[in-house]
Design a protein around this motif. Structure first.
Motif, mmCIF file in Angstrom:
data_model
loop_
_atom_site.group_PDB
_atom_site.id
_atom_site.type_symbol
_atom_site.label_atom_id
_atom_site.label_comp_id
_atom_site.label_asym_id
_atom_site.label_seq_id
_atom_site.Cartn_x
_atom_site.Cartn_y
_atom_site.Cartn_z
ATOM 1 N N UNK A 265 -18.447 -6.599 -12.062
ATOM 2 C CA UNK A 265 -18.780 -5.188 -11.905
ATOM 3 C C UNK A 265 -19.836 -4.747 -12.914
ATOM 4 N N UNK A 266 -20.294 -5.683 -13.759
ATOM 5 C CA UNK A 266 -21.276 -5.338 -14.785
ATOM 6 C C UNK A 266 -22.607 -4.978 -14.126
ATOM 7 N N UNK A 267 -23.067 -3.763 -14.356
ATOM 8 C CA UNK A 267 -24.258 -3.283 -13.658
ATOM 9 C C UNK A 267 -25.532 -3.999 -14.110
ATOM 10 N N UNK A 268 -25.607 -4.395 -15.378
ATOM 11 C CA UNK A 268 -26.798 -5.096 -15.847
ATOM 12 C C UNK A 268 -26.945 -6.451 -15.162
ATOM 13 N N UNK A 269 -25.842 -7.187 -15.061
ATOM 14 C CA UNK A 269 -25.887 -8.499 -14.408
ATOM 15 C C UNK A 269 -26.145 -8.335 -12.912
ATOM 16 N N UNK A 270 -25.486 -7.359 -12.296
ATOM 17 C CA UNK A 270 -25.702 -7.133 -10.869
ATOM 18 C C UNK A 270 -27.146 -6.722 -10.574
ATOM 19 N N UNK B 106 -17.772 -15.065 -15.190
ATOM 20 C CA UNK B 106 -18.784 -15.202 -14.139
ATOM 21 C C UNK B 106 -20.164 -14.845 -14.673
ATOM 22 N N UNK B 107 -20.247 -13.803 -15.486
ATOM 23 C CA UNK B 107 -21.533 -13.366 -16.036
ATOM 24 C C UNK B 107 -22.155 -14.467 -16.891
ATOM 25 N N UNK B 108 -21.354 -15.038 -17.793
ATOM 26 C CA UNK B 108 -21.878 -16.074 -18.690
ATOM 27 C C UNK B 108 -22.312 -17.302 -17.902
ATOM 28 N N UNK B 109 -21.481 -17.747 -16.960
ATOM 29 C CA UNK B 109 -21.828 -18.943 -16.198
ATOM 30 C C UNK B 109 -23.086 -18.710 -15.366
ATOM 31 N N UNK B 110 -23.184 -17.546 -14.736
ATOM 32 C CA UNK B 110 -24.382 -17.237 -13.958
ATOM 33 C C UNK B 110 -25.625 -17.250 -14.848
ATOM 34 N N UNK B 111 -25.556 -16.608 -15.995
ATOM 35 C CA UNK B 111 -26.718 -16.538 -16.881
ATOM 36 C C UNK B 111 -27.109 -17.926 -17.390
ATOM 37 N N UNK C 179 -37.743 -13.133 -17.675
ATOM 38 C CA UNK C 179 -36.316 -13.129 -17.346
ATOM 39 C C UNK C 179 -35.526 -14.092 -18.233
ATOM 40 N N UNK C 180 -36.148 -15.177 -18.664
ATOM 41 C CA UNK C 180 -35.475 -16.087 -19.594
ATOM 42 C C UNK C 180 -35.170 -15.381 -20.910
ATOM 43 N N UNK C 181 -36.115 -14.601 -21.407
ATOM 44 C CA UNK C 181 -35.867 -13.845 -22.638
ATOM 45 C C UNK C 181 -34.742 -12.835 -22.432
ATOM 46 N N UNK C 182 -34.769 -12.155 -21.291
ATOM 47 C CA UNK C 182 -33.727 -11.173 -20.987
ATOM 48 C C UNK C 182 -32.365 -11.841 -20.898
ATOM 49 N N UNK C 183 -32.291 -12.997 -20.234
ATOM 50 C CA UNK C 183 -30.994 -13.679 -20.073
ATOM 51 C C UNK C 183 -30.465 -14.200 -21.404
ATOM 52 N N UNK C 184 -31.362 -14.627 -22.296
ATOM 53 C CA UNK C 184 -30.917 -15.056 -23.627
ATOM 54 C C UNK C 184 -30.278 -13.888 -24.369
ATOM 55 N N UNK C 185 -30.890 -12.704 -24.266
ATOM 56 C CA UNK C 185 -30.317 -11.509 -24.910
ATOM 57 C C UNK C 185 -28.977 -11.132 -24.280
ATOM 58 N N UNK D 192 -21.566 -13.075 -26.560
ATOM 59 C CA UNK D 192 -21.075 -14.102 -27.463
ATOM 60 C C UNK D 192 -21.306 -15.507 -26.990
ATOM 61 N N UNK D 193 -22.351 -15.708 -26.176
ATOM 62 C CA UNK D 193 -22.648 -17.022 -25.620
ATOM 63 C C UNK D 193 -24.118 -17.340 -25.822
ATOM 64 N N UNK D 194 -24.533 -18.503 -25.343
ATOM 65 C CA UNK D 194 -25.926 -18.953 -25.500
ATOM 66 C C UNK D 194 -26.283 -19.833 -24.316
ATOM 67 N N UNK D 195 -27.592 -20.040 -24.083
ATOM 68 C CA UNK D 195 -27.995 -21.003 -23.058
ATOM 69 C C UNK D 195 -27.413 -22.377 -23.340
ATOM 70 N N UNK D 196 -27.219 -23.168 -22.297
ATOM 71 C CA UNK D 196 -26.684 -24.508 -22.493
ATOM 72 C C UNK D 196 -27.756 -25.396 -23.132
ATOM 73 N N UNK D 197 -27.336 -26.341 -23.985
ATOM 74 C CA UNK D 197 -28.329 -27.212 -24.630
ATOM 75 C C UNK D 197 -29.012 -28.121 -23.625
#
Length: 225
Positions: A76-81, A163-168, A208-214, A220-225
């Motif tokens: 339901x997170x509007x930013x991710x949606x 779901x948000x973290x995995x999608x990002x 969008x990569x910069x946005x997704x990192x933020x 409390x997560x990060x891109x996968x190595x």
């Protein structure tokens, strides 16, 4: 993909194809004009970078659209949606352009025999990942950066923050590989309109990569190595 998701994906992509065919015809003719010269046919070969990029990026984009629809229903997170909507809308329309070019050039949407995904790429970033994938079971991942069947299954089952973290994370991997592919077309493709589209993809997806990192950091997560 579920029947409902497949219908939604085909509706978005299909509506883009109709408009893109008209755009693709105009863009290809315009790109073939010289200063005051009559337009001349400009038809890339099936083995060209132009055709290879159109085929491969169409497949790549299709999965991005699919993942965006999945996460839209998982949070339901509007930013991710909002991000998912932007990615689905942009990449469905770009996919329509790419498929429209292949139709205009009367080229198949599958690679010639012996030509694997991304094999049209040359240079330092050319498909070294594909060589590393040779002979391996990739669990349905057709190209570097694409999610596996297992990862897509996890995304379908996830809800909320998970779901948000995995999608990002999945979309970050997806965009990184997409940027490499688009950069290769910007260097190698011969149709100016396609090179411009590819460079636009590089610029937009890097943003969008910069946005997704933020967004990952905020969760409390990060891109996968």
């Amino acid at each position: 993909m579920s029947p409902a998701l497949d219908r939604r994906t085909r509706w978005v992509a299909g509506s883009a194809v109709a408009l893109a065919l008209l755009f693709a015809g105009a863009a290809t003719v315009a790109s073939a004009r010289g200063d005051g010269a009559q337009p001349v046919p400009r038809t890339p070969s099936s083995a060209s970078a132009d055709a290879g990029f159109a085929r491969d990026m169409a497949v790549h984009h299709q999965q991005a659209v699919e993942m965006s629809f999945i996460v839209r229903d998982g949070t339901r997170d509007e930013d991710v949606r909002r991000l998912a909507y932007d990615i689905a809308n942009t990449q469905a329309n770009q996919r329509g352009m790419l498929l429209g070019w292949l139709d205009l050039w009367e080229l198949p949407k599958t690679a010639p025999d012996g030509q694997g995904p991304m094999s049209w790429m040359t240079g330092a970033h050319s498909g070294h990942d594909m060589r590393g994938m040779a002979g391996m079971d990739h669990d349905g991942a057709l190209m570097p950066g694409m999610a596996t069947r297992t990862e897509l299954g996890r995304l379908r089952e996830a809800r909320g923050k998970q779901a948000e973290i995995l999608f990002l994370q999945l979309m970050t991997d997806h965009h990184k590989a997409g940027v490499d592919m688009a950069r290769a077309c910007a260097r190698q493709c011969t149709v100016p309109a396609e090179r411009r589209l590819a460079q636009g993809m590089v610029d937009a997806q890097r943003s969008e990569l910069d946005l997704m990192a933020d967004m990952l950091a905020a969760r409390g997560a990060a891109p996968r190595p």
